[in-house]
Design a protein around this motif. Structure first.
Motif, PDB file in Angstrom:
ATOM      1  N   GLY A 145       0.819  -1.233   0.022  1.00 34.69           N
ATOM      2  CA  GLY A 145      -0.005  -0.025   0.024  1.00 34.69           C
ATOM      3  C   GLY A 145       0.739   1.201  -0.078  1.00 34.69           C
ATOM      4  N   SER A 146       1.751   1.378   0.934  1.00 35.41           N
ATOM      5  CA  SER A 146       2.577   2.559   0.943  1.00 35.41           C
ATOM      6  C   SER A 146       3.408   2.403  -0.081  1.00 35.41           C
ATOM      7  CB  SER A 146       3.395   2.662   2.174  1.00 35.41           C
ATOM      8  OG  SER A 146       4.335   1.642   2.333  1.00 35.41           O
ATOM      9  N   ILE A 147       3.978   1.485  -0.759  1.00 37.84           N
ATOM     10  CA  ILE A 147       4.797   1.461  -1.750  1.00 37.84           C
ATOM     11  C   ILE A 147       4.042   2.208  -3.170  1.00 37.84           C
ATOM     12  CG2 ILE A 147       5.832  -0.048  -3.853  1.00 37.84           C
ATOM     13  CD1 ILE A 147       7.079  -1.519  -1.428  1.00 37.84           C
ATOM     14  N   LYS A 148       2.814   1.691  -3.219  1.00 39.68           N
ATOM     15  CA  LYS A 148       2.040   2.285  -4.337  1.00 39.68           C
ATOM     16  C   LYS A 148       1.802   3.752  -4.319  1.00 39.68           C
ATOM     17  CE  LYS A 148      -0.131  -2.402  -5.323  1.00 39.68           C
ATOM     18  NZ  LYS A 148      -1.317  -2.800  -5.409  1.00 39.68           N
ATOM     19  N   ALA A 149       1.225   4.099  -2.844  1.00 38.71           N
ATOM     20  CA  ALA A 149       0.986   5.227  -2.869  1.00 38.71           C
ATOM     21  C   ALA A 149       1.904   6.308  -2.230  1.00 38.71           C
ATOM     22  CB  ALA A 149      -0.138   5.357  -1.470  1.00 38.71           C
ATOM     23  N   GLN A 150       3.128   5.898  -1.868  1.00 38.15           N
ATOM     24  CA  GLN A 150       4.221   6.743  -1.639  1.00 38.15           C
ATOM     25  C   GLN A 150       5.437   6.683  -1.939  1.00 38.15           C
ATOM     26  OE1 GLN A 150       2.552   6.355   2.612  1.00 38.15           O
ATOM     27  NE2 GLN A 150       3.444   8.390   3.094  1.00 38.15           N
ATOM     28  N   GLY A 151       5.559   5.476  -2.608  1.00 37.34           N
ATOM     29  CA  GLY A 151       6.877   5.068  -2.813  1.00 37.34           C
ATOM     30  C   GLY A 151       7.891   4.907  -1.996  1.00 37.34           C
ATOM     31  N   LYS A 204      15.387  -3.862  -3.370  1.00 38.01           N
ATOM     32  CA  LYS A 204      15.081  -5.264  -4.332  1.00 38.01           C
ATOM     33  C   LYS A 204      13.749  -5.139  -5.079  1.00 38.01           C
ATOM     34  CE  LYS A 204      18.133  -8.626  -2.421  1.00 38.01           C
ATOM     35  NZ  LYS A 204      18.738  -8.821  -3.469  1.00 38.01           N
ATOM     36  N   ILE A 205      12.781  -4.661  -4.234  1.00 36.03           N
ATOM     37  CA  ILE A 205      11.505  -4.621  -4.670  1.00 36.03           C
ATOM     38  C   ILE A 205      11.382  -3.575  -5.571  1.00 36.03           C
ATOM     39  CG2 ILE A 205       9.250  -3.880  -4.188  1.00 36.03           C
ATOM     40  CD1 ILE A 205       9.397  -5.110  -1.287  1.00 36.03           C
ATOM     41  N   GLY A 206      12.258  -2.430  -5.443  1.00 35.13           N
ATOM     42  CA  GLY A 206      12.167  -1.174  -6.162  1.00 35.13           C
ATOM     43  C   GLY A 206      12.761  -1.540  -7.756  1.00 35.13           C
ATOM     44  N   ALA A 207      13.892  -2.418  -7.483  1.00 34.50           N
ATOM     45  CA  ALA A 207      14.641  -2.919  -8.771  1.00 34.50           C
ATOM     46  C   ALA A 207      13.704  -3.768  -9.568  1.00 34.50           C
ATOM     47  CB  ALA A 207      15.976  -3.535  -8.569  1.00 34.50           C
ATOM     48  N   ALA A 208      12.830  -4.410  -8.859  1.00 37.72           N
ATOM     49  CA  ALA A 208      11.846  -5.536  -9.774  1.00 37.72           C
ATOM     50  C   ALA A 208      10.726  -4.763 -10.241  1.00 37.72           C
ATOM     51  CB  ALA A 208      11.369  -6.484  -8.486  1.00 37.72           C
ATOM     52  N   ILE A 209      10.201  -3.651  -9.594  1.00 35.93           N
ATOM     53  CA  ILE A 209       9.180  -3.014 -10.446  1.00 35.93           C
ATOM     54  C   ILE A 209       9.782  -1.880 -11.104  1.00 35.93           C
ATOM     55  CG2 ILE A 209       7.690  -3.754  -8.429  1.00 35.93           C
ATOM     56  CD1 ILE A 209       7.960  -0.936  -7.449  1.00 35.93           C
ATOM     57  N   GLY A 210      10.972  -1.551 -10.930  1.00 35.74           N
ATOM     58  CA  GLY A 210      11.670  -0.573 -12.037  1.00 35.74           C
ATOM     59  C   GLY A 210      11.225   1.017 -11.640  1.00 35.74           C
ATOM     60  N   ARG A 211      10.986   1.145 -10.114  1.00 39.27           N
ATOM     61  CA  ARG A 211      10.759   2.399  -9.512  1.00 39.27           C
ATOM     62  C   ARG A 211      11.677   2.592  -8.311  1.00 39.27           C
ATOM     63  NH1 ARG A 211       5.052   3.260  -6.680  1.00 39.27           N
ATOM     64  NH2 ARG A 211       5.393   5.596  -6.155  1.00 39.27           N
ATOM     65  N   PRO A 212      12.172   3.612  -8.259  1.00 37.02           N
ATOM     66  CA  PRO A 212      13.029   3.887  -6.897  1.00 37.02           C
ATOM     67  C   PRO A 212      12.050   4.135  -5.781  1.00 37.02           C
ATOM     68  CG  PRO A 212      12.980   6.167  -8.234  1.00 37.02           C
ATOM     69  CD  PRO A 212      12.336   4.753  -9.129  1.00 37.02           C
TER      70      PRO A 212
END
Length: 282
Positions: A145-151, A204-212
């Motif tokens: 949730g916070s990854i999608k909403a706030q990165g 690692k999650i950021g690298a996998a989804i292509g988003r810092p």
């Protein structure tokens, strides 16, 4: 016949899947049978609830072995109810999903819950095996949730490390204990193969989804407030904060060779787990 409880969850679902793939007769005890409607004739589905004694006799009738997943503050009671029904039905072997905190931190709330659940299963007189994983890789799904909403991910863990374990590896050990000899009376502590901080997992999650993505180390008070806003009861908030403190104290990074010893292969890495779950974070 093998009974699986928690069959719609991460670990129970993986146990169910692996038993079906191996051709074992399986019954699933679930509160909502509709969630397993797609199983067709692969799985016998019984509606029931471990908190309701009257639903358990039919679930355990004719069962040889059972995989138990219990959760929540009444975890010991649920385990006791299941073990009692298993004893009554003549079940020969229970494999209980417990926690490594029984060994590493028996006096924190999570450790006490699982320790009491284990005690109730042992007291039933049914043969048993205890599966004691540490932190699940799937716990990171709570960050979606916070990854999608706030990165960003907000946790009070500093640079402390854990060894996240893939639920498929936990399930594989449970299936081994359920379907082969020599596991009764054994207590298996499980851990993933690599020690990672929360910041490293977020990277690692950021690298996998292509988003810092950012990892933000927050105070315990801020974490408490965040969990309260999410609606968690006070007893669970306290238990989680105790677990966080344990991790900050270095207890989360203790290795275990059990997966490799029992399965003859290394445990799956966090990256391998992430390959299967990356869409949850997009």
């Amino acid at each position: 016949m093998i009974l699986v409880t928690g069959a719609t969850g991460n670990v129970g679902g993986a146990v169910l899947e692996q038993l079906v793939e191996a051709g074992h007769p399986v019954r699933a005890l679930v509160r909502d049978p509709a969630r397993l409607a797609g199983r067709g004739g692969e799985v016998a589905v019984v509606k029931g609830d471990l908190s309701k004694h009257e639903t358990l006799d039919a679930a355990f009738a004719g069962v040889d072995r059972a995989f138990l997943v219990c959760a929540g503050g009444d975890l010991p009671e649920l385990a006791g109810n299941a073990a009692g029904a298993a004893k009554k039905a003549g079940v020969k072997h229970i494999v209980l999903l417990s926690s490594s905190s029984v060994v590493s931190a028996p006096d924190i709330q999570i450790g006490r819950w699982h320790r009491e659940a284990e005690a109730r299963v042992k007291a039933s007189g049914v043969g048993w095996t205890m599966i004691r994983p540490g932190g699940f890789a799937s716990n990171t799904l709570q960050w979606a949730g916070s990854i999608k909403a706030q990165g960003a991910v907000f946790q009070p863990l500093g640079d402390a490390k854990t060894r996240p374990i893939d639920e498929r590896d936990i399930a594989a050990v449970a299936v081994k204990a359920l379907t082969s000899a020599g596991h009764e009376g054994k207590e298996y502590v499980l851990a993933g193969p690599e020690a990672l901080s929360a910041a490293e997992q977020v990277a690692k999650i950021g690298a996998a989804i292509g988003r810092p993505l950012k990892y933000v180390d927050v105070s315990e008070d801020a974490a408490r407030e965040q969990m309260a806003k999410a609606g968690l009861p006070d007893v669970f908030i306290g238990a989680v904060l105790e677990a966080f403190a344990l991790i900050r104290g270095g207890k989360g990074e203790e290795p275990s060779p059990t997966v490799e010893q029992l399965l003859g292969r290394r445990a799956r890495t966090f990256d391998e787990w992430l390959e299967r779950h990356v869409e949850a974070f997009r």
